[in-house]
Design a protein around this motif. Structure first.
Motif, PDB file in Angstrom:
ATOM      1  N   LYS A 182     -11.574  -6.468  -2.443  1.00 16.33           N
ATOM      2  CA  LYS A 182     -10.522  -6.115  -3.349  1.00 16.33           C
ATOM      3  C   LYS A 182      -9.815  -7.608  -4.305  1.00 16.33           C
ATOM      4  CE  LYS A 182      -8.235  -2.760  -0.587  1.00 16.33           C
ATOM      5  NZ  LYS A 182      -6.843  -2.393   0.218  1.00 16.33           N
ATOM      6  N   THR A 212      -6.432  -4.081  -5.239  1.00 14.79           N
ATOM      7  CA  THR A 212      -7.001  -2.914  -5.266  1.00 14.79           C
ATOM      8  C   THR A 212      -8.526  -2.922  -5.135  1.00 14.79           C
ATOM      9  OG1 THR A 212      -6.889  -2.879  -7.664  1.00 14.79           O
ATOM     10  CG2 THR A 212      -5.208  -1.677  -6.508  1.00 14.79           C
ATOM     11  N   TYR A 216     -11.294   2.080  -6.967  1.00 18.28           N
ATOM     12  CA  TYR A 216     -10.032   2.354  -7.166  1.00 18.28           C
ATOM     13  C   TYR A 216      -9.948   2.250  -8.664  1.00 18.28           C
ATOM     14  CZ  TYR A 216      -4.805   2.360  -7.660  1.00 18.28           C
ATOM     15  OH  TYR A 216      -3.679   2.763  -8.141  1.00 18.28           O
ATOM     16  N   GLU A 217     -10.385   0.778  -9.298  1.00 18.32           N
ATOM     17  CA  GLU A 217     -10.205   0.781 -10.721  1.00 18.32           C
ATOM     18  C   GLU A 217     -11.375   1.626 -11.683  1.00 18.32           C
ATOM     19  OE1 GLU A 217      -7.935  -1.061 -12.025  1.00 18.32           O
ATOM     20  OE2 GLU A 217      -6.950  -1.807 -10.094  1.00 18.32           O
ATOM     21  N   SER A 242      -6.317   5.787  -1.371  1.00 14.55           N
ATOM     22  CA  SER A 242      -5.943   5.429  -2.426  1.00 14.55           C
ATOM     23  C   SER A 242      -6.553   5.794  -3.552  1.00 14.55           C
ATOM     24  CB  SER A 242      -6.018   3.474  -2.394  1.00 14.55           C
ATOM     25  OG  SER A 242      -7.110   3.141  -2.484  1.00 14.55           O
TER      26      SER A 242
END
Length: 267
Positions: A182, A212, A216-217, A242
């Motif tokens: 992350k 994150t 996720y990004e 998430s």
């Protein structure tokens, strides 16, 4: 060097509270000193710092300097250290490579030959071959997080941009970069944190509640980046709850549908 700059800035603020005439003269002198330091940083550096700065420019201007990087590494330069823009900002070579990529779009328009491997991957390979630590920073996160579109880019340019980003991303993954490590976007905001963080502070930020995952990004960027999402999943990225939120933040119905389908099929 940063302490010197900070001292002059604080001195400047202090002077502004006194006599206007004296202040203007001293303010001018302080500004001149600051300008001299920035424009002639080499004059204020040790020989070791000068070499670290050469390392920075060899990577930051990678298209012209793969041979310079190799020369520095062959001479025993630390593959995990260089000094940045004005000569006093400590930086990480692999991080510099991860923060940008070799763009092919305009080169292809000019009918230029694209080297294989491209210069960015050449830099990565050289650094790893000479002992750079692929686990020091969340490099996969950096590549995913730092890639974005300028609004005026056309569709073909966007497609090429995604391909160039993913080419570098895959190269890092093939070298063992952690696909799930992350990161924290705030740590890469040069206006607030980036140049002031210690390594320990950086690592702490990448472990707090705002951190994150690369996946996720990637999801958050929408279906234009579907190939990046697929690449991360191929290399073992964990799709957790998430990621459902990331899909919602993308405001892309197709991405939401894709992520929900993958997530709930594994429940």
């Amino acid at each position: 060097m940063k302490k010197i700059i900070s001292f002059f800035i604080l001195t400047l603020i202090f002077l502004l509270s006194g006599c206007d005439f004296i202040n203007k003269q001293l303010e001018k002198k302080v500004k001149n000193v600051l300008t001299e330091i920035r424009e002639n940083a080499v004059n204020h550096m040790t020989e070791e710092q000068k070499e670290n700065r050469r390392m920075y420019y060899a990577i930051n201007w990678y298209e012209d300097n793969p041979l310079l990087l190799k020369e520095l590494l062959e001479n025993g330069h630390n593959p995990d250290l260089c000094f940045g823009e004005c000569g006093w900002i400590e930086s990480n070579p692999l991080l510099l490579v991860a923060e940008s990529h070799y763009t092919t779009y305009y080169r292809l328009l000019r009918e230029e030959k694209i080297p294989n491997p491209t210069p960015d991957v050449q830099m990565l390979n050289l650094l790893i071959d000479y002992g750079a630590d692929i686990s020091l920073y969340p490099y996969v996160f950096v590549i995913v997080y730092d890639s974005f579109f300028i609004g005026k880019k056309g569709y073909k340019e966007q497609v090429c941009y995604v391909e160039d980003t993913n080419r570098l991303l895959k190269a890092f993954l093939d070298k063992g970069a952690d696909v799930n490590a992350k990161g924290n976007g705030k740590a890469f905001d040069w206006q607030t944190y980036k140049d002031e963080l210690t390594y320990d502070e950086f690592k702490k930020m990448c472990q707090d509640e705002n951190a994150t995952s690369p996946l996720y990004e990637a999801i958050k960027k929408g279906m234009m980046w579907e190939s990046q999402v697929d690449l991360l999943l191929e290399y073992g990225a964990i799709l957790d709850k998430s990621c459902l939120k990331a899909a919602e933040l993308s405001n892309d119905k197709e991405m939401i549908k894709k992520i929900e389908s993958i997530y709930y099929s594994h429940q």
